[in-house]
Design an enzyme around this catalytic site. Structure first.
Site, PDB file in Angstrom:
ATOM      1  CD  GLU A 195       5.474  -7.489   8.827  1.00  0.00           C
ATOM      2  OE1 GLU A 195       4.813  -7.498   9.889  1.00  0.00           O
ATOM      3  OE2 GLU A 195       4.847  -7.155   7.602  1.00  0.00           O
ATOM      4  CE1 TYR A 217      -2.247 -10.292   5.023  1.00  0.00           C
ATOM      5  CE2 TYR A 217      -0.845  -8.355   5.373  1.00  0.00           C
ATOM      6  CZ  TYR A 217      -1.481  -9.583   6.252  1.00  0.00           C
ATOM      7  OH  TYR A 217      -1.293  -9.936   7.778  1.00  0.00           O
ATOM      8  CG  ASP A 263       5.320  -3.445   6.177  1.00  0.00           C
ATOM      9  OD1 ASP A 263       5.451  -3.647   6.671  1.00  0.00           O
ATOM     10  OD2 ASP A 263       4.490  -3.505   5.545  1.00  0.00           O
ATOM     11  CD  GLN A 312      -1.291   2.135   6.671  1.00  0.00           C
ATOM     12  OE1 GLN A 312      -2.136   1.654   6.813  1.00  0.00           O
ATOM     13  NE2 GLN A 312       0.146   2.475   6.235  1.00  0.00           N
ATOM     14  CG  HIS A 327       0.190  -0.792   2.239  1.00  0.00           C
ATOM     15  ND1 HIS A 327       0.335  -1.508   2.890  1.00  0.00           N
ATOM     16  CD2 HIS A 327       0.926   0.525   3.458  1.00  0.00           C
ATOM     17  CE1 HIS A 327       0.950  -1.163   3.522  1.00  0.00           C
ATOM     18  NE2 HIS A 327       1.298  -0.276   4.628  1.00  0.00           N
TER      19      HIS A 327
HETATM   20  C1  BGC Z   1       4.499  -2.633   9.684  1.00  0.00           C
HETATM   21  C2  BGC Z   1       3.303  -2.474  10.386  1.00  0.00           C
HETATM   22  C3  BGC Z   1       2.538  -0.603   9.378  1.00  0.00           C
HETATM   23  C4  BGC Z   1       1.401  -2.476   8.582  1.00  0.00           C
HETATM   24  C5  BGC Z   1       0.893  -1.529   7.547  1.00  0.00           C
HETATM   25  C6  BGC Z   1       3.310  -4.519   9.119  1.00  0.00           C
HETATM   26  O1  BGC Z   1       2.941  -5.016   8.750  1.00  0.00           O
HETATM   27  O2  BGC Z   1       5.276  -3.292  10.736  1.00  0.00           O
HETATM   28  O3  BGC Z   1       3.980  -1.391  11.050  1.00  0.00           O
HETATM   29  O4  BGC Z   1       0.751  -0.350  10.763  1.00  0.00           O
HETATM   30  O5  BGC Z   1       2.840  -2.970   8.477  1.00  0.00           O
HETATM   31  O6  BGC Z   1       1.809  -0.632   7.089  1.00  0.00           O
END
Ligand code: BGC
Length: 567
Positions: A255, A217, A213, A181, A116
């Site tokens: 992640e 998704y 990150d 976002q 995003h």
């Molecule tokens: C990050 C978070 C963040 C989220 C949305 C996550 O996986 O670690 O800190 O709020 O992504 O961006």
């Protein structure tokens, strides 16, 4: 504060498995050191503390987003991927950071939120106002907010739907996280091109890799739940192939807050690799569960499950990070137990997790802090330390959301904990002044002056780990024990015939979660007669007997790392 002069190396060691040997340190630019007194940490401040990180034994930095951003989600709401938020510094300073880190043989991993952008990003602004223009299809737009009903909401405390209405375009846009976002539309090939361009930009600047990150998704589908969809894996294979071809030695870290098999999927296969590393989300909450239940069975189970991962791939082990301690990957029964132990005040909870730092979670118990770190540094994978946890920093649950554990680093007992010379009211967040974790007591300078401080202990354990490549490179075999509070495993490494000359080694690791001293018998037929030597002090321990059994006594919440000798 002064640290030993850094050893200047000509450049980074050319080790293709560097990520599996490294100790990582997560440092948020805004929270570490403010070099110009504006109340925000910055790149120049971080550069000024590289000596400290080198002294601690850190091999790689993970730096959360520092790009231009309205900072409504700690920088994970990016408004421009190619520029740096002015409060944090300039691209030249970033280049300087990379050079100075590399001079210390320290790698730099940056965070890339690709799922995003911020709603302030130019792409989104154009997408809303010009649906037929070049960015019209950059986001996931729909006339209905009922599409994708199988997709769960992640920020349950803040959002009621994954869709938000845009009054300009008069359509709904999809967002997995905050409504400010919007999710990028990965079905659009132009989005792939834009993302590849960003990745190349930072790799060309010299970064050693990315934390990807929120990577599960990227794609949504009518049938799936929007987490690890086949097309998301296809995209990662394509990205990895480009990185391996054009930037060998740089890495991608996933992640993916998912169940074991699903997380492993983000590492891909031998033939079609995806990420080089993935954070071990299944193991993390089970460490905290074992500490309070005094029962090792959950860890025994998760560590005994064999998940095949490609050669060279590895796990990222962590205790805490900048987010809540997520409880998404445990059963409802265990989640409730963990809320009871660790988040007895409702203020301590957020979404499906707990917004506290390590030391307060463990009630500042030195035994528990040592035990938790001993696991962090000996479980399969590379350890990730969250800034400040090496001194047992506290948190501030009266701050909003995850800011509770993003307060300024505590360097000294002086004004603003030595983080900044600004007027205290100007700081991006106040320093911790709680009774137990007050910065006048909990700070780097005081702990440097005290040889038995947590800081010195953590530094020592890091150095012991690094002297034994088996921890980063070896396999794990969980052993049978006679006590439910005990976890015992053997880490084994056959040695490498490479120029790095890593020695073959077997190490027995034993951890007791019991809140009282205990005696335990450990069985391992193939270790009959094996001698044992403590990795810290070099003392000889009783050997395994001829039938492969070993009886040990362990103090309250304690552990042993024992070198296994000839047998
Ligand atoms: C990050 C978070 C963040 C989220 C949305 C996550 O996986 O670690 O800190 O709020 O992504 O961006």
């Amino acid at each position: 504060m002064s640290f030993t002069a850094p050893i200047q190396l000509p450049g980074l060691t050319l080790d293709p498995l560097w990520h599996r040997r490294s100790v990582f340190y997560q440092v948020m630019v805004r929270s570490f050191v403010d070099s110009n007194g504006d109340g925000n940490g910055d790149l120049a401040g971080l550069i000024s503390r590289l000596d400290y990180l080198q002294w601690l034994g850190v091999d790689a930095l993970w730096i959360p987003p520092f790009f231009t951003s309205p900072l409504r989600d700690g920088g994970y709401d990016v408004a421009d991927y190619k520029s740096i938020l002015p409060e944090f510094g300039t691209l030249d300073e970033f280049r300087d950071l990379v050079t100075k880190a590399h001079e210390r043989n320290m790698r730099v991993i940056i965070d890339l939120p690709l799922n995003h952008t911020s709603d302030q990003h130019e792409w989104f602004q154009q997408s809303r106002t010009d649906p037929d223009g070049p960015y019209g299809d950059f986001y996931v737009w729909s006339d209905s907010d009922e599409k994708y009903p199988n997709i769960r909401i992640i920020f349950t405390d803040y959002e009621e739907s994954n869709w938000a209405f845009d009054s300009e375009r008069r359509q709904f846009y999809f967002h997995r996280f905050f409504s400010h976002q919007p999710d990028l539309n990965f079905d659009n090939p132009a989005v792939h091109d834009a993302v590849f361009d960003i990745v190349r930009f930072w790799l060309d600047l010299g970064v050693d890799g990315f934390r990807l990150d929120a990577i599960p998704y990227l794609y949504e589908s009518d049938e799936g739940n929007g987490e690890g969809e086949p097309k998301t894996h296809e995209f990662l294979k394509k990205l990895r192939a480009m990185v391996d071809r054009d930037y060998p030695g740089r890495i991608m870290i996933a992640e993916a807050n998912q169940w074991p098999r699903e997380v492993a999927a983000f590492l891909g296969t031998e033939e079609e690799p995806e990420c080089h590393m993935a954070f071990d989300f299944p193991v993390m909450p089970r460490i905290f569960y074992s500490l309070r239940s005094q029962n090792a069975k959950e860890l025994v189970q998760v560590l005994s499950e064999t998940t095949d991962i490609p050669e060279g791939a590895g796990w990222g082990v962590f205790l805490r990070n900048h987010d809540e301690l997520t409880l998404e990957m445990v059963s409802e029964e265990y989640r409730q137990a963990m809320y009871g132990w660790y988040a007895y005040d409702p203020r301590m909870r957020v979404n499906v997790g707990i917004r506290r730092r390590l030391a307060p979670l463990l009630d500042n118990s030195r035994d528990e802090l040592e035990l938790a770190h001993a696991l962090l540094f000996s479980l399969p994978g590379s350890p990730f330390i969250y800034y400040g946890d090496e001194i047992g920093m506290g948190d501030n649950i009266w701050l909003d959301d995850r800011d509770a554990s993003r307060t300024p680093m505590q360097w000294t007992p002086d004004r603003n904990a030595g983080f900044s010379t600004a007027d205290p009211g100007k700081l991006y967040l106040p320093v911790v002044q709680s009774l137990v974790y007050n910065y006048t007591q909990t700070n780097v300078e005081s702990q440097l002056a005290q040889s038995r401080s947590l800081l010195h202990w953590v530094r020592n354990v890091i150095h012991v780990r690094k002297a034994h490549p088996v921890f980063g490179l070896g396999s794990i075999h969980v052993l049978e024990t006679s006590h439910e509070s005990v976890l015992a495993f053997v880490r084994s490494y056959e040695g490498a015939g490479t120029q790095f000359g890593d020695p073959a080694e077997d190490v027995l690791c034993v951890f007791s979660f019991a809140h009282n001293p205990i005696s335990v018998t450990i069985r391992a037929d193939d270790l009959a007669g094996a001698s044992l030597v403590d990795l810290f002090g070099g003392s000889e321990f009783p050997a395994f007997d001829d039938s492969g059994s070993l009886t040990l006594t362990l103090g309250t919440q304690s552990f042993f790392w024992l070198h296994i000798g000839s047998h």
